[in-house]
Enzyme design. Sequence first.
Site, PDB file in Angstrom:
ATOM      1  N   HIS A 219       0.746  -1.129  -0.041  1.00  0.00           N
ATOM      2  CA  HIS A 219       0.236  -0.003  -0.184  1.00  0.00           C
ATOM      3  C   HIS A 219       0.942   1.227  -0.001  1.00  0.00           C
ATOM      4  O   HIS A 219       2.013   1.134   0.371  1.00  0.00           O
ATOM      5  CB  HIS A 219      -0.826  -0.104   1.267  1.00  0.00           C
ATOM      6  CG  HIS A 219      -1.959  -1.049   1.356  1.00  0.00           C
ATOM      7  ND1 HIS A 219      -2.919  -1.007   2.211  1.00  0.00           N
ATOM      8  CD2 HIS A 219      -1.990  -2.244   0.426  1.00  0.00           C
ATOM      9  CE1 HIS A 219      -3.828  -1.689   2.082  1.00  0.00           C
ATOM     10  NE2 HIS A 219      -3.430  -2.654   0.926  1.00  0.00           N
TER      11      HIS A 219
ATOM     12  N   CYS B 217      -2.601  -0.136   7.536  1.00  0.00           N
ATOM     13  CA  CYS B 217      -1.622   0.901   7.341  1.00  0.00           C
ATOM     14  C   CYS B 217      -1.735   1.803   8.518  1.00  0.00           C
ATOM     15  O   CYS B 217      -0.730   2.668   8.706  1.00  0.00           O
ATOM     16  CB  CYS B 217      -1.921   1.727   6.150  1.00  0.00           C
ATOM     17  SG  CYS B 217      -1.601   0.976   4.623  1.00  0.00           S
TER      18      CYS B 217
ATOM     19  N   CYS C 136      -6.318   2.045   5.794  1.00  0.00           N
ATOM     20  CA  CYS C 136      -6.839   0.770   6.201  1.00  0.00           C
ATOM     21  C   CYS C 136      -6.261   0.457   7.410  1.00  0.00           C
ATOM     22  O   CYS C 136      -5.398   0.953   8.220  1.00  0.00           O
ATOM     23  CB  CYS C 136      -6.762  -0.164   4.976  1.00  0.00           C
ATOM     24  SG  CYS C 136      -4.982  -0.818   5.141  1.00  0.00           S
TER      25      CYS C 136
ATOM     26  N   GLU D 259       0.899   3.655   1.625  1.00  0.00           N
ATOM     27  CA  GLU D 259       1.425   4.336   3.165  1.00  0.00           C
ATOM     28  C   GLU D 259       2.788   3.277   3.561  1.00  0.00           C
ATOM     29  O   GLU D 259       3.649   3.844   4.101  1.00  0.00           O
ATOM     30  CB  GLU D 259       0.411   4.100   4.228  1.00  0.00           C
ATOM     31  CG  GLU D 259      -0.857   4.875   3.837  1.00  0.00           C
ATOM     32  CD  GLU D 259      -1.819   4.187   3.156  1.00  0.00           C
ATOM     33  OE1 GLU D 259      -3.164   4.602   3.517  1.00  0.00           O
ATOM     34  OE2 GLU D 259      -1.837   3.564   2.335  1.00  0.00           O
TER      35      GLU D 259
END
Length: 146
Positions: free
Chosen positions: A51, A84, A81, A53
Amino acid sequence: MRERFLKEALKEARRALEAGEVPVGCVVVMDEEVISSAHNLTQHTGDPTAHAEIIALRNASEALGNWRLENCSVYITLEPCIMCAYALVLARVREVIFGAVDEKHGGVMSLYSIFDDPRLNHHVRWVYYPLDECGKIISDFFRERR
């Protein structure tokens, strides 16, 4: 300032979109300077943890030579999410600013409140700073997929 750095994150989200990834972008900022930027790469890498992040945190930690990012602010186009959000707690970031909510997976305010959990030893300040472009890029992406 918030809008300026969210627009930098949007540039990353557009790169993700061009690459066929879910269009999420992230920048890590310290002393009003971007020290790391990234976008989702899960499709490209085959890594479910790739992801924006996570990649941005890894790059920032490498750039600073320290996994503790206490003096950093993180700007993300979409609410982090759960995975993260907890990674941001572990990295000890000072604050997170995001431009769109994620009602299905949000770990900050939509489904969970990881940053505000009193059981954790670090609490991340957070700001939902609605920016139409952040919501539009993600909603358009999923509308086209359906």
